[in-house]
Design a protein around this motif. Structure first.
Motif, PDB file in Angstrom:
ATOM      1  N   SER A 168       0.822  -1.204   0.000  1.00 46.20           N
ATOM      2  CA  SER A 168       0.000   0.000   0.000  1.00 46.20           C
ATOM      3  C   SER A 168       0.858   1.258   0.000  1.00 46.20           C
ATOM      4  CB  SER A 168      -0.963  -0.012   1.188  1.00 46.20           C
ATOM      5  OG  SER A 168      -0.255  -0.212   2.395  1.00 46.20           O
ATOM      6  N   ALA A 201      -5.987  -4.300   1.210  1.00 47.82           N
ATOM      7  CA  ALA A 201      -6.434  -5.567   1.786  1.00 47.82           C
ATOM      8  C   ALA A 201      -5.338  -6.624   1.733  1.00 47.82           C
ATOM      9  CB  ALA A 201      -7.687  -6.060   1.067  1.00 47.82           C
ATOM     10  N   LEU A 202      -4.569  -6.630   0.652  1.00 48.78           N
ATOM     11  CA  LEU A 202      -3.487  -7.608   0.549  1.00 48.78           C
ATOM     12  C   LEU A 202      -2.459  -7.361   1.653  1.00 48.78           C
ATOM     13  CD1 LEU A 202      -2.509 -10.002  -1.120  1.00 48.78           C
ATOM     14  CD2 LEU A 202      -1.130  -8.406  -2.469  1.00 48.78           C
ATOM     15  N   ARG A 237     -10.818   0.399  -6.863  1.00 45.88           N
ATOM     16  CA  ARG A 237     -10.751  -1.037  -6.633  1.00 45.88           C
ATOM     17  C   ARG A 237      -9.307  -1.497  -6.422  1.00 45.88           C
ATOM     18  NH1 ARG A 237     -13.398  -5.044 -10.926  1.00 45.88           N
ATOM     19  NH2 ARG A 237     -15.263  -3.816 -10.601  1.00 45.88           N
ATOM     20  N   THR A 238      -8.403  -0.979  -7.228  1.00 44.92           N
ATOM     21  CA  THR A 238      -7.000  -1.359  -7.103  1.00 44.92           C
ATOM     22  C   THR A 238      -6.449  -0.954  -5.739  1.00 44.92           C
ATOM     23  OG1 THR A 238      -6.842  -0.873  -9.436  1.00 44.92           O
ATOM     24  CG2 THR A 238      -4.779  -1.257  -8.270  1.00 44.92           C
ATOM     25  N   VAL A 292     -11.087  -4.319   3.634  1.00 46.53           N
ATOM     26  CA  VAL A 292     -11.973  -4.010   2.508  1.00 46.53           C
ATOM     27  C   VAL A 292     -13.116  -3.109   2.977  1.00 46.53           C
ATOM     28  CG1 VAL A 292     -13.626  -4.979   0.873  1.00 46.53           C
ATOM     29  CG2 VAL A 292     -11.425  -6.104   1.230  1.00 46.53           C
ATOM     30  N   PHE A 346      -7.700  -3.234  -3.090  1.00 45.70           N
ATOM     31  CA  PHE A 346      -7.011  -4.514  -3.187  1.00 45.70           C
ATOM     32  C   PHE A 346      -5.629  -4.435  -2.541  1.00 45.70           C
ATOM     33  CE2 PHE A 346      -4.022  -7.308  -5.380  1.00 45.70           C
ATOM     34  CZ  PHE A 346      -4.603  -8.533  -5.089  1.00 45.70           C
TER      35      PHE A 346
END
Lengths: 298, 343, 387
Positions: free
Chosen positions: B53, B222-223, B215-216, B119, B219
């Motif tokens: 991130s 969240a990853l 969205r990216t 998320v 993601f």
């Protein structure tokens, strides 16, 4: 719930709010000029409180003189931090300054514990400051009144300083655009240092007031007020001086009413509520109530 | 494509060398030194995953401790023997009380719960920019901490969950270090990774090219949270205890330092700095103790961070990945600090 | 990479050995480790005085000729930085040091639970100077010893005192939820108070870092029939709580545990408002005579100020109990020390005479009830728990 109870809690909220407002003004001042979220602001509050303690303890100085000493101490610390840490990294991304301020905060806190010990200390103020003043249904202490008055006076003074004096206008020009301000012959280094001096002096005075009100100070006392002042500043719109005050009062009231009106079992969620409110405000009103710049979100 | 072709064999070779080293370490080191090795590994997982991130996508998050807390509690509760749960957490909801998982699925569940929370929190919060996001995620730490203190039916309040089995071994940590490095490396060199870098460099331009920015971002967030949750689960089963204060704001600062000093976006940089910083704080301790200056190591590190921010604002490695094999060769031959050998 | 780690490690270990060899010249010193949170957060205000107490006692023993016929005590202090991970690694480091006779540490149960199990596994006794959960020995094992009395004992003593002596039947309780110590106090106090027939009419909570209690005070003020407040608080909030309750014009009796045993209770609210306050603490600490006075003098001489709170005396006694056990065992071997510790009987400490009852590692110690009246802290009575 009765009406006197509600009034009681509202007064509590206003007094706590003026405390937050006082811390938030300095915070917003610095942000307004340099766009820096200064995480060390709360630690300068601590320094102010200890400077006040030293001034009280070493000589029995009158309160106004103590305020003056604390103002100077805060300003000096602020200028030193600006000169040594933030000026060399000017022009880096915003986040760089933020991380640096975290580092400054860690340095100040650990130094404070090393030098002063982690023990809380008693902060005694002259008896007349603790006297009660009657206002019909409620009575308020002189020190609380002073905090409220100080917050209001400072807003008016600072707003007119920034708006009407030559230096104030130069500061605003600096805030708008460094390069243009420089072309106008403004010494932007001096302006930024001035912003740090004023902002930090205010934090230090807030520390003095904090100590005077609660009667106890400690090396880590500034951490939570610093964070909450940030929340207050965001609610009001970071960079706006009157916004900081408004945000401070809103936060103080909301926090006290959260604890006071909901069941006691929820009191433990007090800080969660404050930060939840912060996130909510950022989402709904990204520029705060009185803020104007639009760099907070996509 | 050639990059990818050489990657797998190279990664496998490095993994094997690493496995040999772990094997060797386990036979010669005492439990204290081994636990430091484990914390080095856990910090590598944390720093590298925070880099997804903060480094790749340019989202400045301080939220890792919050996700570690979530993952840590989740893993601990799932793994705990049911009988012990009855004693320690009599008020646990029935659907949790009966569970008795083995370590790996519990870790993955902890990671998944963290990712899920990320998320949910991410969609609104990630609209914020720069330091506003930083402060919102900082708020998240306080909120999660507050919940952990007050939801004592699930967390046993301020006391925390203690006497947890010490399931985490160097092998577990090493396995997840490999997984984190592998995923992050592939991600960085995939189209998704390039998308992330594009968002970091210029969000508007990326959006114009058809990148789904929101969205990216979620993601990436969240990853990172997934690995943080797993690291939390591993951490908890080294220390054998989790309390609301286990993962606090101070840890967030250390992790951010690892990413920023290592170079935002550089996997190698973040890993090396994570390892060096963990070891340095450990080795500074005897010095601190003999000088009787407790807290001096934190001050030293903070000063170091400021100096790096001033003199190498892009971190030691920038976004670049120095050749790991060469670097290790160089390290093997001379005991130089990796800080002196960028690129 | 690993060779480089090893290089650094050996250098650091070398430095450590050199440092410890330099500080203790005498042949064969007795190694004691002390684990405390000395920097980084709120625990330091309890743990620093505790470590001061430990070091003072060790110094006094060494000046008097050491233990076991001339062997010096060598206390190595580890700073665990308010971090449970640091507590666990420090314990591992201490265990790896080899030859440690006993460990002392912490004022909070959570940190003990992070460190003590490792000493348990290594067969080294762990004596906590300040953590008070009576369940600790059950949770850790037979190497775990408490120096203070358990929370149950002092909370129950206060519940009885409040109900019987002060005649309080309706009480409000304030609890710091951020600490196990305070939540434990509330749990045991409530249980006993209700069993006696008393009623808890208000139960409010706060966090250790809170400084503004105005909302709680207003609620207390508006709650009908409250006859007293039990404030389960640590030392850092004790003074502020009393100040804010009194400033609101409430003159209810305020009660608490040994967290209130700090000068802040009088100095923060001021002498006038520090009145009608009762707290349980360790026998002797507040008294003007006996070993407490000697301790206070020695502490002031060593550190230039009075003991900050009860934790200083507890640290002093923790070292004393361990030294006593080593002397009794006639050996510094940890297994022998554990055995001698368990057999401790009538050890005259600053915090009262300490005995570990048969099969228990929570001492049976007298509880002193102190009464603060216009700024004067007076000893009221001693309760010795009967089981």
């Amino acid at each position: 719930m009765t009406l006197p109870y509600l009034i009681d809690q509202l007064v509590n909220g206003l007094i706590l709010g003026s405390m937050y407002a006082l811390v938030a003004i300095g915070f917003s001042m610095i942000y307004g000029i340099v766009r820096l979220i200064n995480f060390a602001h709360g630690d300068i509050l601590t320094i102010g409180a200890f400077a006040g303690l030293a001034a009280f303890a070493s000589a029995d100085l009158p309160f106004p003189v103590v305020i003056l000493i604390v103002l100077v101490a805060g300003a000096v610390v602020g200028m030193v931090i600006e000169r040594t840490t933030f000026r060399p990294m000017r022009g880096s991304p915003q986040v760089t300054g933020f991380i640096a301020s975290l580092a400054v905060s860690i340095i100040l806190e650990n130094l404070a514990i090393m030098i002063l010990s982690a023990q809380p200390r008693t902060f005694r103020i002259p008896a007349y400051l603790n006297a009660l003043v009657d206002f019909g249904p409620v009575s308020i202490r002189v020190i609380d009144l002073m905090i409220v008055v100080l917050a209001i006076v400072l807003v008016i003074a600072l707003t007119s300083f920034v708006r009407f004096t030559k230096v104030g206008i130069a500061m605003r020009a600096t805030a708008e655009n460094y390069d243009v301000a420089r072309l106008m012959g403004i010494n932007i280094n001096r302006m930024i240092m001035l912003a740090f001096a004023i902002g930090s002096a205010l934090a230090a005075v807030a520390g003095l007031m904090w100590g005077s009100k609660y009667g106890q100070i400690s090396p880590l006392m500034g951490v939570l007020p610093g964070l909450k002042a940030f929340v207050a500043a965001v609610i009001g719109g970071v960079g706006s001086i009157s916004g900081a005050v408004l945000g401070g009062y809103i936060l103080g009231l909301a926090e006290v009413l959260f604890v006071g009106l909901l069941p006691p079992a929820l009191s433990g969620y007090r800080n969660a509520f404050v930060f939840g409110a912060l996130i909510l405000v950022l989402l709904v009103l990204p520029n705060g109530l009185l803020g104007r710049n639009t760099e907070t979100r996509a | 494509m050639s990059d990818r072709d050489t990657f797998l064999p190279k990664f496998a070779a490095l993994a094997l060398i690493g496995a040999g080293l772990v094997f060797w370490a386990r036979s010669v080191l005492d439990p204290y030194a081994l636990s430091i090795v484990m914390f080095v590994g856990i910090n590598v997982i944390l720093a590298v995953s925070l880099n997804i991130s903060n480094g790749f996508t340019g989202l400045f998050s301080l939220g890792h401790p919050a996700f570690m807390t979530i993952g840590g509690y989740m893993t601990a509760i799932l793994v705990m023997p049911a009988a012990r749960k009855g004693l320690m957490l009599p008020d646990l909801p029935a659907f949790l009380a009966g569970q008795e998982w083995s370590f790996l699925p519990a870790l993955l569940a902890g990671g998944s719960l963290s990712a899920l929370v990320a998320v949910i929190v991410g969609f609104p919060v990630l609209r914020l920019r720069g330091h506003y996001l930083a402060v919102a995620t900082l708020g998240l730490i306080f909120i999660v901490q507050s919940l952990a203190v007050n939801l004592d039916g699930v967390t046993r309040g301020a006391l925390g969950l203690s006497g947890l089995p010490s399931l985490t071994t160097t092998w577990w940590v090493y396995g997840f270090v490999l997984l984190t490095l592998f995923v992050c490396w592939r991600l960085k060199h995939s189209s998704l990774g390039r998308t992330m870098l594009a968002i970091r460099e210029n969000e508007l331009a990326a959006a114009c090219l058809g990148v789904r920015v929101a969205r990216t971002r979620v993601f990436a967030f969240a990853l990172g949270a997934f690995f943080a949750g797993i690291a939390g689960g591993l951490w908890v089963h080294v220390v054998t205890l989790i309390s609301p204060d286990s993962f606090s704001f101070g840890l967030a600062f250390q992790l951010v330092v690892m990413v920023v000093v290592g170079g935002t976006g550089s996997i190698t940089g973040a890993s090396i700095v994570a390892a060096v910083l963990t070891l340095a704080t450990e080795f500074l301790k005897p010095v601190e103790e003999s000088l009787n200056l407790y807290g001096a190591s934190q001050i030293a590190i903070a000063v170091g961070v400021i100096l790096i921010l001033i003199y190498r604002p892009a971190g030691l490695f920038g976004t670049a990945e120095p050749q790991p094999l060469n670097l290790i060769k160089r390290l093997g031959s001379r005991h130089t600090s990796p800080a002196n050998s960028p690129e | 990479m690993q060779t480089w780690i090893k290089g650094l490690a050996s250098a650091a270990v070398g430095a450590l050995i050199a440092a410890s060899a330099g500080s203790a010249q005498a042949a064969d010193p007795i190694d004691i480790v002390a684990l405390y949170n000395l920097s980084g957060g709120g625990q330091a205000s309890l743990d620093v005085p505790s470590l001061n107490g430990v070091k003072l006692k060790a110094k006094m023993i060494n000046e008097a000729g050491g233990l076991l016929g001339g062997r010096m005590l060598n206390v190595t202090a580890f700073d665990t930085k308010d971090d449970t991970r640091e507590a666990a690694t420090a314990a591992k480091r201490a265990v790896a040091m080899k030859g440690v006779s006993a460990a002392i540490g912490f004022s909070d149960t959570t940190y003990v639970l992070a460190a003590a199990p490792l000493f348990q596994t290594a067969g080294i006794p762990f004596v906590t100077s300040g953590a008070t959960s009576p369940d600790l020995p059950v949770m850790v094992g037979d190497e775990m010893f408490l120096v203070p009395f358990g929370d149950d004992v002092q909370a129950e003593a206060m519940a009885e005192y409040a109900y019987n002596k002060l005649g309080i039947h309706k009480i409000a309780i304030w609890t710091d939820r951020g600490m196990d110590y305070t939540t434990g106090l509330t749990k045991y106090f409530t249980k006993r108070f209700e069993k006696l027939g008393g009623k808890v009419v208000l139960s409010d909570v706060f966090m250790t870092s809170d400084q503004d209690f105005s909302a709680l005070v207003s609620r207390l003020k508006s709650t009908k029939g409250v006859e007293g407040v039990y404030a389960a608080s640590g030392p850092d909030t004790a003074g502020i709580i009393i100040k804010q309750i009194r400033e609101a014009g409430l003159d209810l009796p305020i009660m608490g545990g040994d967290g209130l045993d700090t000068d802040l209770v009088v100095s923060v609210p001021g002498k006038e408002m520090a009145t009608d306050v009762y707290f349980t603490t360790h026998a002797y600490v507040g008294l003007d005579t006996g070993p407490a006075n000697e301790f206070r003098k020695a502490y002031t001489r060593e550190y230039g100020h009075e003991p900050e709170n009860a934790f200083a005396a507890l640290g002093f006694d923790a070292m004393g109990v361990v030294a006593n056990a080593i002397e009794k065992a006639g050996s510094a071997d940890p297994a022998a020390v554990t055995k001698a510790l368990a057999a401790t009987k009538d050890y005259e400490g600053v915090t009262g005479a300490l005995t570990y009852p048969e099969g228990s590692h929570v001492p049976s110690k007298p509880v002193a009830i102190m009464h603060v009246d216009k700024g004067n802290v007076d000893f009221d009575e001693t309760v010795t728990p009967q089981d």
